[in-house]
Design a protein around this motif. Structure first.
Motif, short mmCIF file in Angstrom:
data_model
loop_
_atom_site.label_atom_id
_atom_site.label_comp_id
_atom_site.label_asym_id
_atom_site.label_seq_id
_atom_site.Cartn_x
_atom_site.Cartn_y
_atom_site.Cartn_z
N ARG A 68 0.81 -1.24 0.38
CA ARG A 68 0.08 0.13 -0.01
C ARG A 68 0.52 1.47 0.28
O ARG A 68 1.09 1.78 1.48
CB ARG A 68 -1.00 -0.16 1.07
N PRO A 69 1.52 1.86 -1.03
CA PRO A 69 2.60 2.81 -0.85
C PRO A 69 1.79 4.08 -0.41
O PRO A 69 2.55 5.51 -0.28
CB PRO A 69 3.14 3.10 -2.64
N ASN A 70 0.52 4.47 -1.00
CA ASN A 70 -0.79 5.11 -0.27
C ASN A 70 -1.78 4.83 0.31
O ASN A 70 -1.80 3.81 -0.38
CB ASN A 70 -0.32 6.77 -1.50
N ASN A 71 -2.85 6.29 0.54
CA ASN A 71 -3.70 5.84 1.37
C ASN A 71 -4.55 5.22 0.19
O ASN A 71 -5.68 4.71 0.08
CB ASN A 71 -4.20 7.17 1.86
N SER A 72 -4.14 5.74 -1.65
CA SER A 72 -5.15 5.86 -1.40
C SER A 72 -5.48 4.28 -3.12
O SER A 72 -5.65 3.75 -3.42
CB SER A 72 -5.28 6.38 -3.02
N PHE A 73 -4.15 3.35 -2.96
CA PHE A 73 -3.53 2.25 -4.28
C PHE A 73 -3.65 1.25 -3.00
O PHE A 73 -2.84 0.94 -1.89
CB PHE A 73 -2.55 2.46 -4.90
N CYS A 74 -3.34 0.15 -3.05
CA CYS A 74 -3.43 -1.32 -2.36
C CYS A 74 -3.32 -2.32 -3.35
O CYS A 74 -3.92 -2.07 -4.42
CB CYS A 74 -4.32 -1.64 -1.64
N SER A 75 -2.27 -3.85 -3.96
CA SER A 75 -2.02 -4.23 -4.80
C SER A 75 -2.27 -5.64 -3.89
O SER A 75 -2.07 -5.09 -2.38
CB SER A 75 -0.28 -4.45 -5.27
#
Lengths: 113, 111
Positions: A68-75
């Protein structure tokens, strides 16, 4: 906007190859989840991020990675896909004070051949 | 073993009729949610009913909860074709830890 987006919508992968699925949300939600859904089975929680803390289910701990590199994205990352990974992968998010309600994306259908 | 399960795989009704989906669960809970998943979409929350509530309504939807028998129902009145979907129950204690879904009941509404 309560939209959760997932990319790609469809993914074809070869056995033994890696797979990376992406989810994004712009609701500033602190928690993001990944579920796996197979035909005639209930959606199954794989893992979730609360802020920067990753929680993985015990029975899928070694099979899936996430970032989760930032609050908006998750892989969701599969290092070496097997046939058993063929499924629909659903991403969801929930926000501060409203953890009861999860907003789901449309899912990524993964087929491993 | 499943924490929750809907009692029927599939139901079919004609438009305008009512339909009820039932769910049973196995542990004590603080709340139970009903979700609907239409084809090509992710699940969407319909109703959350807490353990101290016996009934909750949302438009044409009515959910009941019976904690003594550990069961819940979701009724849809005046059904429309767009109600065609899979309906899941998700009983829970701490939803921040994620949802535990039942297998789902496929409801088909025909013209």
């Amino acid at each position: 906007d309560t939209t959760v987006k997932q990319n790609p919508r469809y993914k074809l992968a070869r056995v033994g190859k890696p797979v990376n699925l992406i989810c994004s949300q712009t609701m500033n939600h602190d928690t993001m989840y990944w579920y796996q859904k197979k035909p005639n089975q209930a959606p199954k929680l794989l893992l979730f991020y609360y802020d920067k803390i990753l929680n993985r289910e015990a029975d899928t701990f070694e099979k899936f990675q996430s970032s989760r590199p930032n609050n908006s994205f998750c892989s969701l990352y599969i290092g070496s896909a097997g046939l058993e990974y063929s499924a629909m992968y659903l991403c969801a998010s929930s926000g501060q004070g409203r953890q009861d309600t999860q907003y789901f994306g449309p899912g990524t259908r993964l087929l491993v051949l | 073993s499943q924490l929750a399960e809907e009692n029927l795989w599939a139901l079919s009704v004609h438009e305008g009729e009512s339909v009820t989906v039932n769910c049973s669960y196995k542990t004590s809970i603080t709340a139970l949610q009903w979700y609907r998943q239409k084809s090509g979409e992710g699940p969407a929350q319909l109703i959350l009913i807490r353990s101290n509530e016996r009934e909750k309504r949302n438009g044409r939807l009515r959910a009941t909860l019976d904690t003594s028998s550990q069961s819940s129902s979701l009724s849809i009145t005046a059904t429309r074709c767009e109600d065609t979907a899979v309906y899941f129950c998700a009983p829970g204690i701490d939803y921040a830890q994620g949802l535990t879904f039942g297998l789902g009941t496929r409801v088909s509404v025909f013209p």
